[in-house]
Design a protein around this motif. Structure first.
Motif, mmCIF file in Angstrom:
data_model
loop_
_atom_site.group_PDB
_atom_site.id
_atom_site.type_symbol
_atom_site.label_atom_id
_atom_site.label_comp_id
_atom_site.label_asym_id
_atom_site.label_seq_id
_atom_site.Cartn_x
_atom_site.Cartn_y
_atom_site.Cartn_z
ATOM 1 N N ASN A 96 8.958 39.039 -14.745
ATOM 2 C CA ASN A 96 7.493 39.441 -14.436
ATOM 3 C C ASN A 96 7.110 38.977 -13.382
ATOM 4 O O ASN A 96 6.243 39.212 -12.390
ATOM 5 N N LEU A 97 7.704 37.384 -12.992
ATOM 6 C CA LEU A 97 7.260 36.880 -11.797
ATOM 7 C C LEU A 97 8.206 37.010 -10.573
ATOM 8 O O LEU A 97 8.149 36.508 -9.690
ATOM 9 N N GLY A 98 8.975 37.822 -10.744
ATOM 10 C CA GLY A 98 10.107 38.431 -9.600
ATOM 11 C C GLY A 98 11.458 37.452 -9.609
ATOM 12 O O GLY A 98 11.887 37.575 -8.623
ATOM 13 N N ASN A 99 11.518 36.536 -10.502
ATOM 14 C CA ASN A 99 12.767 35.681 -10.256
ATOM 15 C C ASN A 99 13.316 34.967 -11.800
ATOM 16 O O ASN A 99 12.812 34.152 -12.210
ATOM 17 N N THR A 100 14.347 35.740 -12.229
ATOM 18 C CA THR A 100 14.812 35.420 -13.532
ATOM 19 C C THR A 100 15.463 34.085 -13.434
ATOM 20 O O THR A 100 15.846 33.343 -14.392
ATOM 21 N N LYS A 101 15.936 33.705 -12.251
ATOM 22 C CA LYS A 101 16.844 32.403 -11.870
ATOM 23 C C LYS A 101 15.693 31.259 -12.108
ATOM 24 O O LYS A 101 16.192 30.076 -12.310
ATOM 25 N N ALA A 102 14.570 31.456 -12.074
ATOM 26 C CA ALA A 102 13.405 30.201 -12.071
ATOM 27 C C ALA A 102 13.015 30.300 -13.529
ATOM 28 O O ALA A 102 11.976 29.437 -13.744
ATOM 29 N N ILE A 103 13.755 30.616 -14.373
ATOM 30 C CA ILE A 103 13.437 30.576 -15.881
ATOM 31 C C ILE A 103 12.904 29.074 -16.465
ATOM 32 O O ILE A 103 12.021 28.839 -17.023
ATOM 33 N N ARG A 104 13.597 28.083 -15.737
ATOM 34 C CA ARG A 104 13.260 26.607 -16.186
ATOM 35 C C ARG A 104 12.179 26.259 -15.818
ATOM 36 O O ARG A 104 11.306 25.443 -16.225
ATOM 37 N N ALA A 105 12.032 26.492 -14.299
ATOM 38 C CA ALA A 105 10.792 26.332 -13.580
ATOM 39 C C ALA A 105 9.499 26.899 -14.308
ATOM 40 O O ALA A 105 8.384 26.383 -14.467
ATOM 41 N N VAL A 106 9.470 28.294 -14.607
ATOM 42 C CA VAL A 106 8.607 28.978 -15.465
ATOM 43 C C VAL A 106 8.293 28.291 -16.737
ATOM 44 O O VAL A 106 7.055 28.277 -17.255
ATOM 45 N N ALA A 107 9.427 28.013 -17.583
ATOM 46 C CA ALA A 107 9.127 27.203 -18.715
ATOM 47 C C ALA A 107 8.259 25.861 -18.477
ATOM 48 O O ALA A 107 7.509 25.627 -19.414
ATOM 49 N N ALA A 108 8.850 25.141 -17.842
ATOM 50 C CA ALA A 108 8.017 23.953 -17.199
ATOM 51 C C ALA A 108 6.440 24.212 -16.849
ATOM 52 O O ALA A 108 5.764 23.269 -17.499
ATOM 53 N N ALA A 109 6.225 25.311 -15.913
ATOM 54 C CA ALA A 109 4.901 25.491 -15.842
ATOM 55 C C ALA A 109 4.142 25.755 -17.142
ATOM 56 O O ALA A 109 2.983 25.558 -17.332
ATOM 57 N N ASN A 110 4.823 26.591 -17.758
ATOM 58 C CA ASN A 110 4.089 27.194 -19.096
ATOM 59 C C ASN A 110 3.810 25.978 -20.024
ATOM 60 O O ASN A 110 2.764 25.763 -20.593
#
Length: 157
Positions: A96-110
């Motif tokens: 949804n944020l436009g970058n499935t490769k950023a999954i770890r960064a998204v999880a960290a921000a979460n």
């Protein structure tokens, strides 16, 4: 910065903010004394949180001013778009944020979300449906998801 402590079914929560909006809502691991007097700038947040825990509120109408990086704020905004009673995976959130490769960064921000409940990071689960990662503890995440589940388990006895 004004502060209030309230008792919730999941422990005590510290609410901080000012006339510009809420900065943080955090669940505490220790027992505290509930605030006798709620600062005017936090009254609406306290009221809405109590409604949420009573099952009377599904969305929040509050001014939010969390501290974080631009990327974190983008993730937190995306979390705010997850409907009550629904869950998505970390991968879906990254997509949804436009970058499935950023999954770890998204999880960290979460995991750094400073606005417990109001920005619903508890609605993000593992791709296999598992309850993964929750700063407030998995027992709280499970409680919150059960609380929001429109299909409550009936008690037989």
């Amino acid at each position: 910065m004004a502060e209030a402590l309230i008792k919730t079914p999941l422990g005590y929560a510290r609410i901080e903010g000012n006339e510009n909006g809420l900065a943080s809502i955090r669940v505490l691991e220790s027992n505290e004394n509930e605030s006798n007097l709620i600062p005017d700038v936090l009254e609406d947040a306290v009221y809405q949180l109590k409604e949420y825990f009573a099952g009377e509120r599904k969305t929040f109408n509050l001014i939010l001013r969390p501290e974080g990086t631009d990327f974190q704020k983008k993730v937190w905004l995306a979390l705010s778009n997850i409907p009550y009673g629904k869950t998505i995976s970390y991968w879906e959130l990254s997509k949804n944020l436009g970058n499935t490769k950023a999954i770890r960064a998204v999880a960290a921000a979460n995991g750094k979300n400073p606005l417990w409940i109001v920005v619903p990071c508890h609605r993000v689960i593992g791709s296999d449906g598992s309850l993964t990662g929750y700063a407030g503890g998995l027992h709280r995440k499970k409680w919150l998801l059960d609380h929001e589940n429109p299909y409550k388990q009936q008690k037989l006895f």
